[in-house]
Scaffold this motif. Structure first.
Motif, mmCIF file in Angstrom:
data_model
loop_
_atom_site.group_PDB
_atom_site.id
_atom_site.type_symbol
_atom_site.label_atom_id
_atom_site.label_comp_id
_atom_site.label_asym_id
_atom_site.label_seq_id
_atom_site.Cartn_x
_atom_site.Cartn_y
_atom_site.Cartn_z
ATOM 1 N N UNK A 158 29.478 42.690 36.705
ATOM 2 C CA UNK A 158 30.301 41.755 37.468
ATOM 3 C C UNK A 158 31.611 41.454 36.734
ATOM 4 N N UNK A 159 31.554 41.260 35.429
ATOM 5 C CA UNK A 159 32.762 41.033 34.624
ATOM 6 C C UNK A 159 33.677 42.254 34.691
ATOM 7 N N UNK A 160 33.095 43.442 34.577
ATOM 8 C CA UNK A 160 33.845 44.693 34.669
ATOM 9 C C UNK A 160 34.563 44.784 36.016
ATOM 10 N N UNK A 161 33.844 44.485 37.108
ATOM 11 C CA UNK A 161 34.435 44.572 38.450
ATOM 12 C C UNK A 161 35.505 43.506 38.652
ATOM 13 N N UNK A 162 35.295 42.313 38.088
ATOM 14 C CA UNK A 162 36.296 41.255 38.221
ATOM 15 C C UNK A 162 37.609 41.692 37.562
ATOM 16 N N UNK A 163 37.512 42.288 36.372
ATOM 17 C CA UNK A 163 38.700 42.784 35.670
ATOM 18 C C UNK A 163 39.345 43.924 36.464
ATOM 19 N N UNK A 164 38.522 44.818 36.991
ATOM 20 C CA UNK A 164 39.044 45.940 37.778
ATOM 21 C C UNK A 164 39.771 45.438 39.013
ATOM 22 N N UNK A 165 39.170 44.473 39.705
ATOM 23 C CA UNK A 165 39.799 43.916 40.907
ATOM 24 C C UNK A 165 41.134 43.254 40.563
ATOM 25 N N UNK A 166 41.185 42.524 39.455
ATOM 26 C CA UNK A 166 42.439 41.895 39.032
ATOM 27 C C UNK A 166 43.509 42.937 38.770
#
Length: 158
Positions: free
Chosen positions: A88-96
């Motif tokens: 989830x942290x990885x995806x949040x950074x990717x989305x940003x």
């Protein structure tokens, strides 16, 4: 009956089933092009093939030995699984980084492997469904399209 004779070979359900088994990319193409089955059925079949390809891609790292090599099993190596929180942290950074907003997330199990699924929305109004395996912290697949269609697909993922 006359309609049956006018159909080309790639428009017949039996031909498409054979293509799905023998050469699935072409079978998937004709399945979607000819719209013989309902959309839900087509998405289920497509999802099964996508997950099979993803799982097979994970097997590329299996060890191969020829008859001259002696192989030993090292049981001291432990494989650390990716947690939902890490994904989830990885995806949040990717989305940003790509100007998207992470909207929803969930975990599904496919053939004994946890897949972390994420839905994000882009600035242009498109929605994306992305997946990360518990085996490696990387996006395995991302599928983007119209929001309503992606929400329907999201709700159908179990």
């Amino acid at each position: 009956m006359e309609n049956q004779h006018q159909q080309k070979w790639h428009q017949k359900p039996n031909s498409i089933i054979v293509l799905l088994i023998i050469f699935f990319p072409l079978g998937l193409y004709f399945m979607w092009k000819n719209e013989i089955w309902p959309i839900k059925t087509r998405w289920i079949i497509t999802s099964v093939f996508i997950f099979a390809v993803i799982l097979n891609a994970g097997n590329k790292n299996s060890s191969k030995t020829d008859g001259n090599d002696q192989s030993t099993t090292d049981t001291s190596v432990s494989v650390q699984k990716v947690t939902f929180s890490e994904a989830e942290t990885f995806m949040q950074e990717r989305c940003n980084n790509i100007n998207q907003t992470l909207m929803k997330s969930k975990t599904v199990t496919f053939n004994g492997t946890k897949l972390y699924m994420f839905m994000s929305v882009a600035e242009d109004g498109k929605a994306c469904i992305s997946s990360i395996s518990e085996n490696k912290l990387e996006v395995l697949a991302a599928d983007c399209g119209e929001v309503n269609m992606k929400i329907e697909q999201w709700n159908n993922v179990n």
